[in-house]
Structures are given as structure tokens and as C-alpha cells.
Design an enzyme around this catalytic site. Structure first.
Site, PDB file in Angstrom:
ATOM      1  N   CYS A   8       0.125 -25.297 -65.523  1.00 28.19           N
ATOM      2  CA  CYS A   8       0.876 -26.399 -64.895  1.00 28.19           C
ATOM      3  C   CYS A   8      -0.068 -27.057 -63.891  1.00 28.19           C
ATOM      4  CB  CYS A   8       2.095 -25.808 -64.192  1.00 28.19           C
ATOM      5  SG  CYS A   8       2.936 -26.913 -63.046  1.00 28.19           S
ATOM      6  N   HIS A   9       0.188 -28.311 -63.563  1.00 31.05           N
ATOM      7  CA  HIS A   9      -0.754 -28.980 -62.652  1.00 31.05           C
ATOM      8  C   HIS A   9      -0.808 -28.330 -61.267  1.00 31.05           C
ATOM      9  CE1 HIS A   9      -3.323 -32.711 -62.680  1.00 31.05           C
ATOM     10  NE2 HIS A   9      -3.664 -32.012 -61.629  1.00 31.05           N
ATOM     11  N   THR A  10       0.249 -27.638 -60.873  1.00 32.05           N
ATOM     12  CA  THR A  10       0.251 -26.984 -59.559  1.00 32.05           C
ATOM     13  C   THR A  10      -0.846 -25.905 -59.481  1.00 32.05           C
ATOM     14  OG1 THR A  10       2.622 -27.393 -59.510  1.00 32.05           O
ATOM     15  CG2 THR A  10       1.762 -25.932 -57.822  1.00 32.05           C
TER      16      THR A  10
ATOM     17  N   HIS B 240       1.717 -19.441 -63.096  1.00 30.34           N
ATOM     18  CA  HIS B 240       3.129 -19.244 -62.722  1.00 30.34           C
ATOM     19  C   HIS B 240       4.095 -19.661 -63.827  1.00 30.34           C
ATOM     20  CE1 HIS B 240       2.237 -23.398 -61.665  1.00 30.34           C
ATOM     21  NE2 HIS B 240       3.519 -23.645 -61.848  1.00 30.34           N
ATOM     22  N   GLU B 241       3.575 -20.203 -64.935  1.00 34.19           N
ATOM     23  CA  GLU B 241       4.467 -20.603 -66.026  1.00 34.19           C
ATOM     24  C   GLU B 241       4.216 -19.583 -67.128  1.00 34.19           C
ATOM     25  OE1 GLU B 241       5.120 -25.117 -66.591  1.00 34.19           O
ATOM     26  OE2 GLU B 241       4.270 -24.472 -68.480  1.00 34.19           O
TER      27      GLU B 241
ATOM     28  N   CYS C 253      17.178 -14.519 -53.733  1.00 34.15           N
ATOM     29  CA  CYS C 253      17.517 -13.179 -53.253  1.00 34.15           C
ATOM     30  C   CYS C 253      18.999 -12.890 -53.469  1.00 34.15           C
ATOM     31  CB  CYS C 253      17.141 -13.027 -51.774  1.00 34.15           C
ATOM     32  SG  CYS C 253      18.258 -13.900 -50.635  1.00 34.15           S
TER      33      CYS C 253
ATOM     34  N   CYS D 214      20.989 -14.879 -49.079  1.00 33.16           N
ATOM     35  CA  CYS D 214      20.816 -15.769 -47.917  1.00 33.16           C
ATOM     36  C   CYS D 214      21.748 -16.978 -48.023  1.00 33.16           C
ATOM     37  CB  CYS D 214      19.355 -16.227 -47.814  1.00 33.16           C
ATOM     38  SG  CYS D 214      18.884 -17.394 -49.096  1.00 33.16           S
TER      39      CYS D 214
ATOM     40  N   CYS E 169      20.944 -19.170 -51.044  1.00 33.47           N
ATOM     41  CA  CYS E 169      21.386 -18.625 -52.334  1.00 33.47           C
ATOM     42  C   CYS E 169      22.904 -18.717 -52.467  1.00 33.47           C
ATOM     43  CB  CYS E 169      20.899 -17.187 -52.506  1.00 33.47           C
ATOM     44  SG  CYS E 169      19.127 -17.109 -52.815  1.00 33.47           S
TER      45      CYS E 169
ATOM     46  N   CYS F   6      15.723 -20.465 -51.387  1.00 32.89           N
ATOM     47  CA  CYS F   6      15.953 -19.111 -50.870  1.00 32.89           C
ATOM     48  C   CYS F   6      15.128 -18.842 -49.603  1.00 32.89           C
ATOM     49  CB  CYS F   6      15.587 -18.108 -51.966  1.00 32.89           C
ATOM     50  SG  CYS F   6      15.649 -16.395 -51.447  1.00 32.89           S
TER      51      CYS F   6
ATOM     52  N   ARG G 125      11.493 -18.518 -51.257  1.00 33.16           N
ATOM     53  CA  ARG G 125      11.127 -19.896 -51.621  1.00 33.16           C
ATOM     54  C   ARG G 125       9.614 -20.006 -51.767  1.00 33.16           C
ATOM     55  NH1 ARG G 125      12.591 -23.712 -46.609  1.00 33.16           N
ATOM     56  NH2 ARG G 125      14.583 -22.695 -46.911  1.00 33.16           N
TER      57      ARG G 125
ATOM     58  N   CYS H 246       8.558 -23.171 -65.530  1.00 30.78           N
ATOM     59  CA  CYS H 246       8.246 -24.113 -64.446  1.00 30.78           C
ATOM     60  C   CYS H 246       8.487 -25.553 -64.885  1.00 30.78           C
ATOM     61  CB  CYS H 246       6.833 -23.944 -63.896  1.00 30.78           C
ATOM     62  SG  CYS H 246       6.504 -25.189 -62.621  1.00 30.78           S
TER      63      CYS H 246
ATOM     64  N   ARG I 134       1.392 -29.295 -72.592  1.00 30.65           N
ATOM     65  CA  ARG I 134       1.240 -27.906 -72.197  1.00 30.65           C
ATOM     66  C   ARG I 134       0.338 -27.160 -73.171  1.00 30.65           C
ATOM     67  NH1 ARG I 134       2.242 -29.006 -67.544  1.00 30.65           N
ATOM     68  NH2 ARG I 134       3.866 -27.941 -66.310  1.00 30.65           N
TER      69      ARG I 134
HETATM   70  P1  NAD Z   1       0.110 -33.589 -65.432  1.00 25.99           P
HETATM   71  O1  NAD Z   1      -1.252 -33.689 -64.835  1.00 25.99           O
HETATM   72  O2  NAD Z   1       0.248 -33.077 -66.811  1.00 25.99           O
HETATM   73  O3  NAD Z   1       0.819 -35.033 -65.377  1.00 25.99           O
HETATM   74  C1  NAD Z   1       0.711 -35.901 -64.277  1.00 25.99           C
HETATM   75  C2  NAD Z   1       0.653 -37.351 -64.802  1.00 25.99           C
HETATM   76  O4  NAD Z   1       0.705 -38.256 -63.680  1.00 25.99           O
HETATM   77  C3  NAD Z   1      -0.612 -37.676 -65.564  1.00 25.99           C
HETATM   78  O5  NAD Z   1      -0.283 -38.227 -66.836  1.00 25.99           O
HETATM   79  C4  NAD Z   1      -1.316 -38.701 -64.664  1.00 25.99           C
HETATM   80  O6  NAD Z   1      -2.063 -39.676 -65.414  1.00 25.99           O
HETATM   81  C5  NAD Z   1      -0.155 -39.340 -63.931  1.00 25.99           C
HETATM   82  N1  NAD Z   1      -0.502 -39.967 -62.657  1.00 25.99           N
HETATM   83  C6  NAD Z   1      -1.323 -39.498 -61.679  1.00 25.99           C
HETATM   84  N2  NAD Z   1      -1.375 -40.367 -60.645  1.00 25.99           N
HETATM   85  C7  NAD Z   1      -0.547 -41.398 -60.959  1.00 25.99           C
HETATM   86  C8  NAD Z   1      -0.170 -42.599 -60.287  1.00 25.99           C
HETATM   87  N3  NAD Z   1      -0.656 -42.915 -59.079  1.00 25.99           N
HETATM   88  N4  NAD Z   1       0.705 -43.433 -60.906  1.00 25.99           N
HETATM   89  C9  NAD Z   1       1.193 -43.134 -62.132  1.00 25.99           C
HETATM   90  N5  NAD Z   1       0.864 -42.010 -62.823  1.00 25.99           N
HETATM   91  C10 NAD Z   1       0.001 -41.160 -62.237  1.00 25.99           C
HETATM   92  O7  NAD Z   1       0.960 -32.702 -64.396  1.00 25.99           O
HETATM   93  P2  NAD Z   1       2.356 -31.900 -64.602  1.00 25.99           P
HETATM   94  O8  NAD Z   1       2.058 -30.478 -64.911  1.00 25.99           O
HETATM   95  O9  NAD Z   1       3.267 -32.693 -65.457  1.00 25.99           O
HETATM   96  O10 NAD Z   1       2.883 -31.900 -63.080  1.00 25.99           O
HETATM   97  C11 NAD Z   1       3.266 -33.125 -62.459  1.00 25.99           C
HETATM   98  C12 NAD Z   1       3.427 -32.933 -60.962  1.00 25.99           C
HETATM   99  O11 NAD Z   1       4.576 -32.098 -60.702  1.00 25.99           O
HETATM  100  C13 NAD Z   1       2.263 -32.220 -60.292  1.00 25.99           C
HETATM  101  O12 NAD Z   1       2.070 -32.808 -59.000  1.00 25.99           O
HETATM  102  C14 NAD Z   1       2.738 -30.800 -60.130  1.00 25.99           C
HETATM  103  O13 NAD Z   1       2.078 -30.127 -59.071  1.00 25.99           O
HETATM  104  C15 NAD Z   1       4.204 -31.048 -59.811  1.00 25.99           C
HETATM  105  N6  NAD Z   1       5.156 -29.947 -60.018  1.00 25.99           N
HETATM  106  C16 NAD Z   1       6.170 -29.833 -59.116  1.00 25.99           C
HETATM  107  C17 NAD Z   1       7.142 -28.862 -59.286  1.00 25.99           C
HETATM  108  C18 NAD Z   1       8.291 -28.777 -58.338  1.00 25.99           C
HETATM  109  O14 NAD Z   1       9.060 -27.823 -58.434  1.00 25.99           O
HETATM  110  N7  NAD Z   1       8.489 -29.721 -57.426  1.00 25.99           N
HETATM  111  C19 NAD Z   1       7.049 -27.983 -60.375  1.00 25.99           C
HETATM  112  C20 NAD Z   1       6.023 -28.164 -61.309  1.00 25.99           C
HETATM  113  C21 NAD Z   1       5.075 -29.152 -61.123  1.00 25.99           C
HETATM  114 ZN    ZN Z   2       4.406 -25.370 -62.250  1.00 27.93          ZN
END
Ligand code: NAD
Ligand code: ZN
Length: 378
Positions: free
Chosen positions: A48-50, A68-69, A98, A101, A104, A112, A116, A176, A371
Site C-alpha cells: 500500500c502507498h502508506t 500492513h495489507e 480494543c 474504550c 470502540c 480506538c 489506533r 487496508c 495492487r
Molecule cells: P497509489 O500511489 O496507488 O495512488 C495514488 C494516486 O494519486 C496515484 O495514481 C497518483 O498519480 C495520484 N496523485 C498523486 N498526487 C496527485 C495530485 N496532486 N492530484 C491528483 N492525483 C494525484 O496509492 P494508494 O495505495 O491508492 O493510497 C492512496 C493514499 O491513501 C496514500 O496517501 C495512502 O498513504 C493513503 N491511505 C490512507 C489510508 C487511511 O486509512 N486513511 C489507508 C490506506 C492508504
Molecule cells: Zn494501507
């Protein structure tokens, strides 16, 4: 076969020794689970991107095991664990539940108090230590999951027990990204039937958000991405129109306002880019528009908008894991896949054996595919 219960397990893990450097396959020692912990044999994990963002970041904890995925099977459980037993099929989640809390117990929150997401912690809660080591040197955990290892130790509150008939090589992506995007739309943005939704970022998370908009019956789904290669793919996820901000010499929020007679009803931001977050907010219609932030921003990012944008009755929200409670809600998301209400195959564009995990990073850095499933047993 001799039992591994209570023993240290030696296995392969992909260790990040330094920021931005390829992961190195190492033999690690994985300690047995302590109170409220579970040792899990990971069968499939995806990227995942995170993971990539924290691996790239300049100042965090190293050496570290990311990931994490994933999907796996319980190997053994620590003291006090009654919800899970060896052999159960589980999905690890970066944020926990949990069940005790205030969060939850609230129907509105999945934040959580105990479990969290905490990206700064590299150790287990029980004793403040890592369960991973190489020749006695500790290797840090990541978001309580560290799934880039054949075995990992996870707090019981961060594991969803799922239907053992669900194929782990597919449903691992629900642990995720896909649940996050889907839930961000269905649980948080909640678009009405016939409404207009903009999705910023068409990676797996954003396309799952688009899928959620389609399920909710949105009539227009506007995909926004800087990478035009994403647009063809996005049609399969319900996107009806596309905007590449690079094609215009004015802010994308203005482009969208013109396309939609004043703004979209809902927007979901899935990029992690601060400018996209601001655009996603400013492109919703005054009076009723709701924007939901999902992307994980850079450490020093600051969200800047004129307060008048809020006074004009726009709402800004954010969510982790699409507001799903991991233990209570994730098993039913898996059931949506089992009953064919939700397709996950179309999110899976690559698979690689564990030994080639660095390829998954390359695909993501190049913006290729959605993915990539990493098979632990090759
Ligand atoms: P990814 O890299 O596969 O997709 C991100 C997309 O955003 C890409 O296609 C990229 O070209 C595009 N992008 C980047 N900057 C941009 C902009 N300024 N304008 C328009 N498009 C733009 O990533 P992903 O795995 O799909 O994750 C996406 C985001 O979600 C990441 O920041 C990740 O960390 C986050 N995330 C958050 C949670 C959460 O629970 N909040 C969970 C998972 C992932
Ligand atoms: Zn993720």
C-alpha cells in the site's frame, strides 16, 4: 511436525535497513506472543502507498519490517487471547479495536484509544519491546502489523477473524486499501443516489472510493489524477469523467466547479498530496458539499483554505480505514466479496514471490498497476 508454540521461530523477513533503500531478505527470529498478542503465519501480503511513504521518509525508525495489507493464519496465541485460536484465518489491520474504550463503544468512531494507528511506535504495547530480532539486535515493527515477514506478532485487537473459505490471496487487499476507499465513500461521504462525486487519486484506494460511489448510485463520478494512464482502468470502477489537473492552467477545483454547475456533492481525496486535499475540499458545492480526506499527508503538510469556504456550508472530514471497526466490521466486508457484491480481483494487477518484493515497490513508484500481491510461499 514439531510444534512451534512457545518457541522462537526463525523465518524470512524483508528488512528495511535504511530509508528508500531496497529491502533485504534476512533470517529473523520471531519471539512467541505475549499477553493479548497473536503470532500469525502470513501467506499473502500486498503493498500500500502508506508502506512506501514511511519507507521513503527521512527520519523514522530503522531497521524496520514494513507491511500492513495481508492475510494469514494464527500459529499461536498469548495469554488472555480467547477470540482467536491456532488455525483461524485473519486479516491484520493497522488500526485496532480494543472493544472497551469510548471510541470502540461509539458507533461513530473507529479511533480506538489503545490501538489506533501509530506510525511512530516500533514496539509492542505489552512490554515496549520488539518481537523481531537478528542476532539479538531488535528490528522495529510498523503500525503493529509488520507483514513483510513469514511470521509476525500482532495485538489481538488488530486482527479480524474472517471466513476460512475466503481466498487469502484475494481478500488480503481488504485489510487496508480497498476497505479504506470503499468505507470512505459509503460510511463517511455517504453520497445520495443520483449525486455527483469527485475522487482525487486513482490508485487502489481511490478506485475503491469510486466503486463505493457507484454502489451508492452516484450518477457522475469524476476521477482526478496527474497520471492519465489511470483513466482507462478507472472506467472499470465506475468513473464516468476524468480530469488531469496538468491539462489546465487554472486550479482543478475551478475546473470541477464549472463542470458541475458550482461543485460536486461529495469528494474523496486519496492521493496524500496536500494541494489535492485542498482542491478536493474547495471543489464541493456550497450549502451541502462534503469532502473526505483519506491520503496520508507528509509530516509538515499544512491544510490552508479561506474560512469562508467553510462558512458557506461545506464540510471537511477525514477517515482512517473508511471508518470500519476492524474486528466488528471487516468480516462482513469479506462476506460482501464472498457473495459477489464486491469484486476484488480487478484491484490485483501483479503478483510476485516474496524474494522479489522490491519489484512491488518499483511498480508503485512508477505508478504501474494497482495492487501487487506478494506470495510468501513460492
Ligand atoms: P497509489 O500511489 O496507488 O495512488 C495514488 C494516486 O494519486 C496515484 O495514481 C497518483 O498519480 C495520484 N496523485 C498523486 N498526487 C496527485 C495530485 N496532486 N492530484 C491528483 N492525483 C494525484 O496509492 P494508494 O495505495 O491508492 O493510497 C492512496 C493514499 O491513501 C496514500 O496517501 C495512502 O498513504 C493513503 N491511505 C490512507 C489510508 C487511511 O486509512 N486513511 C489507508 C490506506 C492508504
Ligand atoms: Zn494501507
Amino acid at each position: 511436525m514439531t510444534s512451534t508454540v512457545g518457541q522462537v521461530i526463525r523465518c524470512r523477513a524483508a528488512v528495511a535497513w535504511e530509508a528508500g533503500k531496497p529491502l533485504v531478505m534476512e533470517e529473523v527470529e520471531v519471539a512467541p506472543p505475549q499477553a493479548n498478542e497473536v503470532r500469525v503465519k502470513i501467506l499473502f501480503t500486498s503493498l500500500c502507498h502508506t508502506d512506501v511513504y514511511f519507507w521513503e521518509a527521512k527520519n523514522p525508525l530503522f531497521p524496520r519490517i514494513y507491511g500492513h495489507e495481508a492475510g494469514g493464519i494464527v500459529e499461536s496465541v498469548g495469554e488472555g487471547v480467547t477470540d482467536l485460536k491456532p488455525g483461524d484465518h485473519v486479516l491484520p489491520v493497522f488500526t485496532g479495536e480494543c472493544k472497551e474504550c469510548a471510541h470502540c463503544k461509539s458507533e461513530e468512531s473507529n479511533m480506538c484509544d489503545l490501538l489506533r494507528i501509530n506510525t511512530d511506535r516500533g514496539v509492542m504495547l505489552n512490554d515496549g519491546k520488539s518481537r523481531f530480532s537478528i542476532n539479538g539486535k531488535p528490528i522495529y515493527h510498523f503500525v503493529g502489523t509488520s507483514t513483510f515477514s513469514e511470521y509476525t506478532v500482532i495485538h489481538v485487537g488488530c486482527l479480524a477473524k474472517i471466513n476460512p473459505l475466503a481466498p487469502l490471496d484475494k481478500v488480503c487487499v481488504l485489510s487496508c486499501g480497498i476497505s479504506t476507499g470503499l468505507g470512505a465513500t459509503l460510511n463517511v461521504a455517504k453520497p445520495a443516489k443520483g449525486s455527483t462525486v469527485a475522487v482525487f487519486g486513482l490508485g487502489a484506494v481511490g478506485l475503491a472510493a469510486a466503486e463505493g460511489a457507484r454502489i451508492a448510485g452516484a450518477s457522475r463520478i469524476i476521477g482526478v489524477d496527474l497520471n492519465s494512464n489511470r483513466f482507462e482502468e478507472a472506467k472499470k470502477f465506475g468513473a464516468t469523467e476524468f480530469v488531469n489537473p496538468k491539462d489546465y492552467n487554472k486550479p482543478v477545483q475551478e475546473v470541477i466547479a464549472e463542470m458541475t454547475n458550482g461543485g460536486v456533492d461529495r469528494s474523496v481525496e486519496c492521493t496524500g498530496n496536500i494541494d489535492a486535499m485542498i482542491s478536493a475540499f474547495e471543489c464541493v458545492h456550497d450549502g451541502w458539499g462534503v469532502a473526505v480526506l483519506v491520503g496520508v499527508p507528509h509530516k509538515d503538510a499544512v491544510f490552508k483554505t479561506h474560512p469562508m469556504n467553510l462558512l458557506n456550508e461545506r464540510t471537511l472530514k477525514g477517515t482512517f480505514f473508511g471508518n470500519y471497526k476492524p474486528r466488528s466490521d471487516l468480516p462482513s466486508v469479506v462476506e460482501k466479496y464472498m457473495s459477489k457484491e464486491l469484486e476484488v480481483e480487478k484491484f490485483i494487477t501483479h503478483t510476485v514471490p516474496f524474494s522479489e518484493i522490491n519489484k512491488a515497490f518499483e511498480y508503485m513508484l512508477r505508478g504501474e498497476g494497482l495492487r501487487c500481491i506478494i506470495r510468501m510461499e513460492e
